[in-house]
Design an enzyme around this catalytic site. Structure first.
Site, short mmCIF file in Angstrom:
data_model
loop_
_atom_site.label_atom_id
_atom_site.label_comp_id
_atom_site.label_asym_id
_atom_site.label_seq_id
_atom_site.Cartn_x
_atom_site.Cartn_y
_atom_site.Cartn_z
N GLU A 48 1.05 -0.73 0.00
CA GLU A 48 -0.10 -0.13 0.03
C GLU A 48 1.00 1.76 0.18
O GLU A 48 1.68 1.43 0.29
CB GLU A 48 -0.66 -0.33 1.19
CG GLU A 48 -1.15 1.53 1.39
CD GLU A 48 -2.49 0.85 2.52
OE1 GLU A 48 -3.72 0.19 2.30
OE2 GLU A 48 -2.77 1.75 3.85
N HIS B 281 -7.70 3.20 -3.89
CA HIS B 281 -8.98 3.25 -2.36
C HIS B 281 -9.79 4.64 -2.47
O HIS B 281 -9.91 5.05 -3.38
CB HIS B 281 -8.21 3.47 -0.84
CG HIS B 281 -7.40 2.64 -0.81
ND1 HIS B 281 -6.71 2.41 0.37
CD2 HIS B 281 -6.63 1.33 -1.38
CE1 HIS B 281 -6.14 1.22 0.70
NE2 HIS B 281 -5.68 1.23 -0.29
N ALA C 35 -19.36 2.07 5.55
CA ALA C 35 -18.40 1.20 4.06
C ALA C 35 -19.27 0.49 3.23
O ALA C 35 -19.17 0.07 1.92
CB ALA C 35 -17.09 0.54 4.87
N HIS D 245 -12.66 -2.19 16.01
CA HIS D 245 -12.77 -0.65 15.28
C HIS D 245 -12.70 0.49 16.49
O HIS D 245 -14.05 -0.22 17.29
CB HIS D 245 -13.98 -0.85 14.28
CG HIS D 245 -13.74 0.72 13.77
ND1 HIS D 245 -14.42 2.21 14.08
CD2 HIS D 245 -12.88 1.36 12.95
CE1 HIS D 245 -14.44 3.27 13.28
NE2 HIS D 245 -13.42 2.48 12.64
P1 FAD Z 1 -17.32 1.12 8.30
O1 FAD Z 1 -16.60 -0.58 7.66
O2 FAD Z 1 -18.08 1.48 7.82
O3 FAD Z 1 -16.79 1.02 9.87
C1 FAD Z 1 -16.86 2.59 10.57
C2 FAD Z 1 -17.96 2.00 11.81
O4 FAD Z 1 -18.60 1.78 11.46
C3 FAD Z 1 -16.79 1.23 12.67
O5 FAD Z 1 -16.98 1.18 14.18
C4 FAD Z 1 -18.68 0.19 12.49
O6 FAD Z 1 -18.45 -0.91 13.53
C5 FAD Z 1 -19.74 0.54 12.58
N1 FAD Z 1 -20.60 0.46 10.85
C6 FAD Z 1 -20.03 -0.44 10.15
N2 FAD Z 1 -21.55 -0.33 9.26
C7 FAD Z 1 -22.13 -0.41 10.27
C8 FAD Z 1 -23.75 -0.35 10.09
N3 FAD Z 1 -24.42 -0.88 9.19
N4 FAD Z 1 -24.25 0.34 10.67
C9 FAD Z 1 -23.47 0.60 12.58
N5 FAD Z 1 -22.72 1.18 12.36
C10 FAD Z 1 -21.85 0.51 11.52
N6 FAD Z 1 -8.96 6.21 5.71
C11 FAD Z 1 -8.49 6.85 3.97
O7 FAD Z 1 -9.06 8.32 4.97
N7 FAD Z 1 -8.85 6.25 2.93
C12 FAD Z 1 -7.64 4.83 2.78
O8 FAD Z 1 -7.52 5.55 1.77
C13 FAD Z 1 -7.42 4.38 4.06
N8 FAD Z 1 -7.20 2.98 3.77
C14 FAD Z 1 -7.31 2.17 4.51
C15 FAD Z 1 -7.13 0.86 4.34
C16 FAD Z 1 -7.15 -0.31 5.52
C17 FAD Z 1 -6.58 -1.42 4.64
C18 FAD Z 1 -8.00 0.18 6.15
C19 FAD Z 1 -7.64 -0.69 7.03
C20 FAD Z 1 -8.41 1.71 6.80
C21 FAD Z 1 -7.63 2.16 5.84
N9 FAD Z 1 -8.72 3.71 5.63
C22 FAD Z 1 -8.06 4.99 5.05
C23 FAD Z 1 -9.58 4.35 7.54
C24 FAD Z 1 -10.76 4.19 7.67
O9 FAD Z 1 -11.02 4.84 6.75
C25 FAD Z 1 -11.03 3.61 9.56
O10 FAD Z 1 -10.49 2.93 10.13
C26 FAD Z 1 -12.91 3.84 8.68
O11 FAD Z 1 -12.64 4.99 10.83
C27 FAD Z 1 -13.14 2.82 8.58
O12 FAD Z 1 -13.82 3.32 7.86
P2 FAD Z 1 -14.37 1.16 7.06
O13 FAD Z 1 -14.40 1.35 5.53
O14 FAD Z 1 -13.93 0.91 7.46
O15 FAD Z 1 -15.40 2.12 7.56
#
Ligand code: FAD
Length: 299
Positions: A17, A77, A127, A151
């Protein structure tokens, strides 16, 4: 090509990455560095998406460069932060037009100065919603994020895993984890998901070499990642010695990698932070693992 095909064809996949710099000068510098990264033949590169500004367009430019100039599979991403659904649609159309066929679909972190993520007006809330939008847009390969220690915003690990199931149901084809510094967290999380909860998509381990005490403790707190006691002690002891600190970090993740390979992990995603030193140090081990597994899978 969807990256899931690599995970299906090989026993082990090595990915790197990188993040796109903000200035044109540094973009050009990174392109030169990437040629050196490519000497370690990673199976694919992924390019992060910034919180806003020029670096967002640079994600697209860098991913296109990797795909078309280096000839290596790439994943761009994308986050929900500060985007309407229409803007997300436009980004996806641009990626598609550049033949970038894989997207890491993320919610993104709360913007600076805010404690909680606020859904952008006309945009997506998490997400899972973004994954559905990517799936509905075109035939993209989709990766999503996973959190072996849960998380940071969600104290309930079971609930966090439930949302991971939601992301897989929405169309995530593989999961790349947040970095972790103790393999036990990853292995327990993997067992829970695969053995008890029926997950069958690849769970790829994210590895980030600790560089010094200050950066590691900051990142760990921000991301909710535990630092093992012996590592914390060693980094603290050499707090004022950058070279010794780096060496401690590399030795630590080398042991992590060996342990993960013994446990048959399907892939390691190296958070290289654009550092050639990191790729030079860890690339050969990861390349060998991917090469060996390709030979094994061919037999
Ligand atoms: P989600 O899966 O949406 O989760 C976020 C929070 O909401 C969690 O606490 C989860 O438990 C909760 N949640 C999820 N779905 C629901 C639902 N339906 N109802 C209620 N609660 C829910 N950040 C950047 O800005 N740019 C990047 O390029 C980037 N790359 C990354 C690559 C990897 C491999 C990883 C692990 C992280 C990366 N991040 C990046 C960080 C990421 O954006 C953060 O960790 C962010 O806080 C959560 O993103 P997520 O997609 O996991 O969110």
């Amino acid at each position: 090509m969807h990256l899931i095909e690599l995970y299906q064809q090989q026993n082990f996949v090595f990915s790197i990455e990188i993040f796109p710099p903000k200035t044109e000068k540094n973009m050009e510098k990174l392109k030169i560095t990437l040629e050196k990264f490519n000497g370690y033949t990673p199976d694919y590169f992924s390019v992060t998406y910034g919180a806003g500004g020029t670096s967002r367009a640079n994600t697209h430019e860098m991913a296109a460069h990797i795909k078309h100039e280096l000839g290596v599979p790439t994943m761009a991403h994308l986050t929900c932060v500060s985007h309407t659904a229409k803007e997300i649609d436009d980004v996806l159309t641009k990626l598609k037009n550049s033949e970038i066929t894989n997207v890491m679909a993320l919610r993104g972190d709360p913007t600076a100065g805010t404690e909680r993520f606020i859904q952008p007006e006309g945009g997506y809330h998490n997400a899972g919603e973004l994954i559905s939008a990517v799936r509905n847009h075109s035939d993209f390969g989709i990766g999503a994020a996973g959190y072996p220690e849960g998380h940071v915003e969600n104290p309930n690990k079971d609930d966090d895993r439930k949302h991971l199931h939601g992301k897989i149901a929405a169309g995530a084809e593989f999961i790349v984890t947040q970095f972790f510094l103790d393999n036990t967290h990853f292995l327990r999380w993997r067992d829970k998901l695969c053995e008890e909860e029926g997950v069958s998509v690849p769970l790829v381990a994210g590895i980030l070499p600790p560089s010094n005490w200050k950066a590691t403790s900051h990142m760990s707190e921000m991301c909710g990642v535990t630092i093992p006691e012996d590592l914390a002690e060693a980094l603290l002891k050499h707090e004022t010695d950058p070279e010794a600190s780096k060496e401690i970090g590399f030795v630590h993740v080398e042991k992590q990698i060996e342990g993960l390979l013994r446990e048959g992990v399907e892939g390691i995603h190296l958070y290289a932070l654009n550092s050639l030193e990191t790729v030079k140090r860890l690339g050969p081990k990861l390349r060998d693992a991917a090469g060996t597994s390709s030979v094994l899978s061919a037999n």
